[in-house]
Structure formats: C-alpha cells, structure tokens
Design an enzyme around this catalytic site. Structure first.
Site, mmCIF file in Angstrom:
data_model
loop_
_atom_site.group_PDB
_atom_site.id
_atom_site.type_symbol
_atom_site.label_atom_id
_atom_site.label_comp_id
_atom_site.label_asym_id
_atom_site.label_seq_id
_atom_site.Cartn_x
_atom_site.Cartn_y
_atom_site.Cartn_z
ATOM 1 N N GLU A 163 -7.721 -28.323 25.868
ATOM 2 C CA GLU A 163 -6.606 -28.176 25.389
ATOM 3 C C GLU A 163 -5.437 -28.752 26.516
ATOM 4 O OE1 GLU A 163 -7.482 -24.240 23.037
ATOM 5 O OE2 GLU A 163 -6.475 -23.923 24.792
ATOM 6 N N HIS B 10 5.125 -21.179 22.086
ATOM 7 C CA HIS B 10 4.143 -22.022 21.746
ATOM 8 C C HIS B 10 4.717 -23.124 21.033
ATOM 9 C CE1 HIS B 10 0.389 -23.543 20.155
ATOM 10 N NE2 HIS B 10 -0.342 -22.827 20.695
ATOM 11 N N GLY C 95 -6.864 -4.579 22.321
ATOM 12 C CA GLY C 95 -7.226 -6.026 22.400
ATOM 13 C C GLY C 95 -8.404 -6.151 23.288
ATOM 14 N N LEU D 175 -6.972 -14.927 27.405
ATOM 15 C CA LEU D 175 -8.014 -14.171 27.523
ATOM 16 C C LEU D 175 -9.138 -14.110 28.392
ATOM 17 C CD1 LEU D 175 -9.215 -15.437 23.568
ATOM 18 C CD2 LEU D 175 -7.950 -13.398 24.230
ATOM 19 N N ARG E 118 2.434 -26.411 27.902
ATOM 20 C CA ARG E 118 3.161 -25.930 26.834
ATOM 21 C C ARG E 118 4.539 -26.062 27.039
ATOM 22 N NH1 ARG E 118 -0.612 -20.651 24.774
ATOM 23 N NH2 ARG E 118 -2.301 -21.931 24.135
ATOM 24 N N GLU F 219 -1.833 -9.128 28.463
ATOM 25 C CA GLU F 219 -0.369 -9.524 28.409
ATOM 26 C C GLU F 219 0.638 -8.700 29.111
ATOM 27 O OE1 GLU F 219 2.362 -11.782 25.387
ATOM 28 O OE2 GLU F 219 0.587 -11.129 24.611
ATOM 29 N N LYS G 198 -2.038 1.001 18.130
ATOM 30 C CA LYS G 198 -0.777 1.180 17.310
ATOM 31 C C LYS G 198 -0.904 1.335 15.847
ATOM 32 C CE LYS G 198 3.895 -0.440 17.658
ATOM 33 N NZ LYS G 198 4.571 -1.355 18.171
#
Length: 646
Positions: free
Chosen positions: A196, A316, A96, A473, A371, A456, A117
């Site tokens: 957001e 989420h 990532g 990110l 959230r 993460e 993976k």
C-alpha cells in the site's frame, strides 16, 4: 484548555506523575520532557472529604477493591440500586480489535466487562479493508518498516514506539491466526502480502478487502467462548468515574446508558481500558461508522487525561463519491464507503475527470505516496477544476485479479451500476482516522491511574503527523497486548476506601421533561451536529489557515453556547444524559481539541497543512500537548457527575 508544543518524547513512562497546583502542572519522571502549560482546577467541585486509593502510612482504611468483596458493595452510591451497579476486575470500553484482544488476555486473571455502544461488530475495525502491516517476508526488515512509518509520519513519530510496534507486529499477526482469523494465501501456500501507499515492501496481511471484518469475527467468536467475559451491547459510556487524592487522579470505572432500556448502569472496576475508536463524525463525510463520535477522547479529557496531536486528522484520499455513480443512492450514507489503499497499491491510477493522470505532478511516488500527500493532491485538483470527485482506475488489471482482491468494493459499486473491471471509480477524500488522542506510554498507560488506552483513541507516538497505511490495526494489536501486564499488576494491588453515597452524582434521564420537550431537544441536537460538521469541513479541513481556524474557534464556541442554552432553557439538567445529547457534547469537545491543536502548530507537517506556515520547521518537530483546564466551563468540558453528594 491549554495547548502547547512540547519538547521530548511523546511516551509517558509508567511512573510519570502529573502534579497539579493552583497555577500550574509539571511532570516527575518524564525524561527530557517539559510541560509548559497552565492548569486551573475547580477544587470546590471535588468532595474533599473523600480520599481514595491512599498510599501506605496515610492512616486510612485500605479495603481490597474487589467485586466479590462485600465491603465495596457497601460503598455503592446510594441513588443506584444493586441491579444498576456492576462490579468487574476489568472494564473495556469498545469492541474493536484493541478492546477484544485485551479482554481475551486479562480474562485469564479476572472478570471482564466489554461495553460497546451498538452491536458488538459495529466498530472501525469492522470497516477496515486493507489489512495489517507486519514484517513477514525474508526480503523485508523491521528497519525498513520503521523507516516507512517515520517518513510517512513526517518525522514526528516516537522512534522507540515505532521500533516496539514494528518488532512485535509479526507475533501479534500470528496470534490472530491462532485465534482463527483466516487471511489470504498465495499459490505457494504462504500468506499473500499486499503493498500500500508509503510502504517500500509487500507486507500487508489481508483477507481480500474485508480484513477488519474477518479479524472482528474471529475475536468475537473467542469472546463468546470465554466465560470470564460479559459483553454489554447498546451501552453508551457517558463518563469515567474518577477521584483525586493529592497529586494523583484515579479511575474507578464508568457510567453507561443502556440505550435499549434507557437505564443508567454504573460499572465499578479496578482497571479500565478505553478502546473506543476515533472521532470521524466531527466531519460531515467520514468512513467511520456512526459510533465514532470521539466519546473516549472527550471523556478522558474531562477526566484530566493528557491529550496529544489532535491536529493530525487523516482524510482517506479515496472514499466512494456517490455523485459520480451511474445509479445514485436513494438516501445519504451514514458513513462513506471506503475504497482501500490497496487498490492503488495494486496498480490503481488516479485521473481527473478529463482522464489526465495528476499524481506524478505532486510527488515522485505518484499514487503510492502517503495518504496526506494524495489527499491534498486530490483536494487541489478538485478546487482548481471545480469538480466534485476524481477517478481511480484499476480496470487495466486482469478481471479475475480485481474480483479476487477487491470483491467487496466490486460488489458495492455494481449495486450502483459501476463495473470496476471496466470503468474507473469516482472517489473523494473523507475523514478517516485520528492520529492524535489520549497520550499513552509504551504500555498503554495514561496519567490517570487505572486508565489504559489502545487503538485509535490513543496517541502512542507511532503515527506522528500521519499514519502509514495498515499500521492502525497493527498498533491496536500491539498496545492491547502491552497493556495487559501493567493492568494485571494494577488490579493485584488495587485497594479502595470509598465512603458510602458520597462518591459521584447519579446521571438521570430526561423523562421528567416530557416527550415533546425531549423531541425538541433531539431535533435541535441533530441540527447542531450538522452545523458543527459543516464548520469543521469548511474551516478545519485538508488545507487550513490561521484566519479560518480562528473563525472555526469562535463559530464552534457560539454554536456550543447556543445549543447548551437551548437545552437548559427547556429544563435540561447538567446530570441528565441521552445518547444524542451526550454524543453532541463529545463532538464539541473533540472539535475544540482539534482546532486548539491546529492553532498551536505554526508549521505544515504531515496531515496538518496551513497556508500561513507552508513549510516544515525542525524547531517545531515535537508533539502537541493538551492539558485540561477550565477557564470557560461548558457542559461538554465537565463530567456529568462533577458535583459529588458531599
């Protein structure tokens, strides 16, 4: 496993040491932090004849730890042939944004293996729709971004970490642009900055609603052009290779299973970075790709790394609810389709199925609340009304604007007969992000020497009890970059003294069991995985209670015991490895870490809401710390190579 709430900063300074004795652990060099926990280590399982990375004056031979040095090759474990042992200066687990960005920097100083993976692009980064938050507008400020982050994190965030990330964020975004990432611009030619939930300013840099995919594309292109980086796709990392020398634990690389050739490959390295993502698949519905089974957190825990804040699992609020679509998918999705936070940031409104707007009833910020608030509000509506989903409506906005900002969402919904420019989107909460993970300092360092973490998999203290939208990110970029210099320094001074063939037992494949037995084990593992996910959703979901958490604890323990007993009755050995079974042990490990952490936090804060302790308590505003211990050994709690060939 021993869990406690610990006072002080979540950061682990680079010189911090974990000292293990027969009965307890304590820290040295961690200002203001008290570790109150017990630890028991089965030292009989360690090869006491082997001593590694000895300090000056120890009298042991110190050999430069280099894949180019013939002496290290002589130390290769006897049961592994040269073709199955690879030597690198740096090993990166995960492809990532964190892993790739780190690899591109350290490759200037040595050889790099990026182990992933599945396909290189298959990561949580690739599925990130919203964008990267950064202060890039003159009317915005670092202080404002910090305040938004700390408020969203329910005041559990580490302030120093927050300041570092918010301050360095803009430069990290500019570096992405230099690598070729293409972000949306407004009519004035400047970067288009979206807003957001939880943000007080427009500060989200994005590429329509496919930001992660664009970042991944740019970084993979740069990786492909870098001759010092080799990418190993379809390699599942089984465990970290570790040793203990007096007070210190050291990481020497990883064992991996090539899932295409079914061969075990040993990667020996001077520095290892875990950037393997989260553990969304401990739950039945998650926005995470199939690879997100908590592998990095679990293997770090088995390697005696400190884990923190695992109770804070972010759901989420708005994943696409297939049940509400006009045309139903023909088969169940492997991962839920995310409806980005930016839809609400752009003016989307949440309704129940009677088209009653409900968010103002729960929070004055309505749809722009963080959230955790929105997810709990939706959960409450679903339970009160006995419904399976709510509706997110953006159709009151101009059609061109909707299609321009959310082309991917519009196309996916249209596949199933839904035109989001005319009709509301059926949505439901889904497991999305782990705010906890391997405890890291300001440079991504862990208590295991030579092991760094970013993304993460790490718990840096940025997110506290709840992650602010589009800060993930950003955190990955900042900490991937900050881990570079200490990694280079560690590589430069790394030395090793490894006795030949006495290091680690070799993982073996279960071919000797026969195809029928292997198939039987695989099916049992799939069934067990489904059952574990059901337990986690029913007892360790958005709203919790002490009794349900304790029920989950014993149900998971019984399920794990039953599964392991099934395997070993059919001839499975502790050193055997397979993709499904090793993922299962990691899922068990992470699920237990979540439950243990949730039981330890007797208050409601951020993502952790418990009916028995429904309020914030200032005295409990401190991170949850988990130390490894082995009062009850299970396969998931031990490294595959736990029995050296002494």
């Amino acid at each position: 496993m021993s869990t406690c709430l610990s006072y002080g900063s979540v950061n682990l300074p680079s010189r911090a040491k974990l000292y293990s004795t027969k009965s307890h652990q304590q820290t040295s060099g961690v200002s203001g932090l008290v570790f109150k926990t017990c630890m028991q280590i089965d030292y009989t399982r360690l090869c006491t004849a082997s001593r590694f990375l000895s300090s000056k004056g120890s009298g042991l031979l110190r050999t430069p730890f280099s894949h180019r040095n013939a002496s290290i090759r002589a130390a290769t474990v006897a049961c592994l042939q040269d073709s199955s042992t690879k030597y690198f200066d740096f090993v990166v687990v995960g492809s990532g944004v964190a892993g790739l960005r780190y690899a591109l920097e350290v490759s200037k100083h040595g050889s790099v293996a990026v182990i992933t993976k599945a396909e290189p692009h298959e990561s949580n980064t690739n599925y990130a729709q919203g964008g990267v938050s950064a202060v890039l507008c003159p009317s915005d400020s670092v202080e404002s971004h910090m305040q938004d982050t700390i408020v969203a994190g329910a005041y559990l965030c580490d302030e120093e970490t927050v300041r570092v990330v918010c301050t360095e964020g803009p430069d990290r975004v500019k570096e992405l642009i230099a690598f070729g990432a293409s972000f949306d611009h407004g009519e004035d030619g400047k970067l288009h900055l979206a807003r957001e939930g939880g943000h007080s300013h427009n500060r989200i840099v994005h590429a329509a609603d496919m930001t992660g995919r664009e970042i991944e594309r740019a970084l993979l292109k740069a990786i492909d052009d870098d001759p010092n980086i080799i990418l190993f796709g379809h390699h599942f990392v089984v465990d970290l290779l570790t040793s203990q020398d007096d007070d210190e634990i050291y990481c020497h690389g990883v064992d991996a299973l090539n899932t295409e050739t079914q061969q075990v490959v040993r990667f020996i390295s001077k520095v290892t970075l875990l950037a393997s993502g989260g553990a969304g698949h401990i739950y039945p519905t998650t926005t995470n790709p199939l690879v997100a089974t908590g592998d990095g957190i679990a293997m770090a825990h088995r390697a005696q790394a400190v884990i923190s804040n695992m109770e804070f699992v972010q759901f989420h609020p708005t994943a696409l609810a297939d049940e509400g679509l006009l045309i139903k998918p023909t088969k169940r999705r492997e991962n839920a389709f995310l409806i980005t936070e930016a839809v609400r940031g752009d003016g989307g409104i949440l309704y129940n199925q009677s088209m009653q707007r409900f968010m103002p009833l729960y929070d004055e910020r309505a749809e722009l609340a963080p959230r955790d608030v929105v997810a709990r509000s939706i959960d409450d509506q679903l339970k009160k009304r006995g419904e399976k989903y709510v509706l997110l409506d953006i159709s009151h906005k101009p059609r061109e604007q909707i299609l321009s900002h959310f082309p991917n969402i519009a196309a996916e919904c249209l596949r199933f007969g839904l035109d989001i420019t005319r009709s509301p989107i059926p949505v439901v909460p889904a497991a999305h992000y782990m705010c906890g993970g391997v405890r890291a300092g300001l440079q991504g360092e862990t208590n295991v020497k030579g092991l760094y973490v970013a993304g993460e998999v790490a718990c840096t203290g940025l997110h506290g009890a709840n992650r602010l939208a589009s800060n993930s990110l950003l955190e990955a970029l900042v900490f991937a970059r900050r881990a570079v210099q200490p990694s280079i320094d560690h590589m430069a001074c790394s030395t090793v003294d490894i006795p030949a063939s006495t290091m680690w037992a070799c993982p073996i494949l279960p071919a000797s069991l026969g195809s029928d037995v292997v198939e039987e084990i695989t099916q049992k593992t799939k069934d067990t995985r489904t059952e574990l996910q059901s337990i986690m959703w029913e007892y360790v979901g958005i709203v919790r209670s002490t009794s349900r958490l304790k029920t989950a604890e014993w149900k998971i323990g019984d399920l794990e015991f039953e599964w392991e007993e099934f395997l070993f009755r059919r001839g499975w050995k502790p050193t055997m490895v397979g993709l499904e079974t090793c993922e299962m042990r990691n899922l068990f490990c992470c699920a237990k870490l979540v439950v243990s952490s949730a039981l330890a936090r007797q208050e409601s804060r951020g993502l952790h809401f418990t009916e028995d302790f429904p309020y914030l308590e200032e005295s409990k505003r401190k991170p949850t710390i988990i130390f490894p211990t082995s009062p009850k050994l299970t396969w998931s709690s031990q490294q595959v190579h736990k029995q050296p060939l002494c």
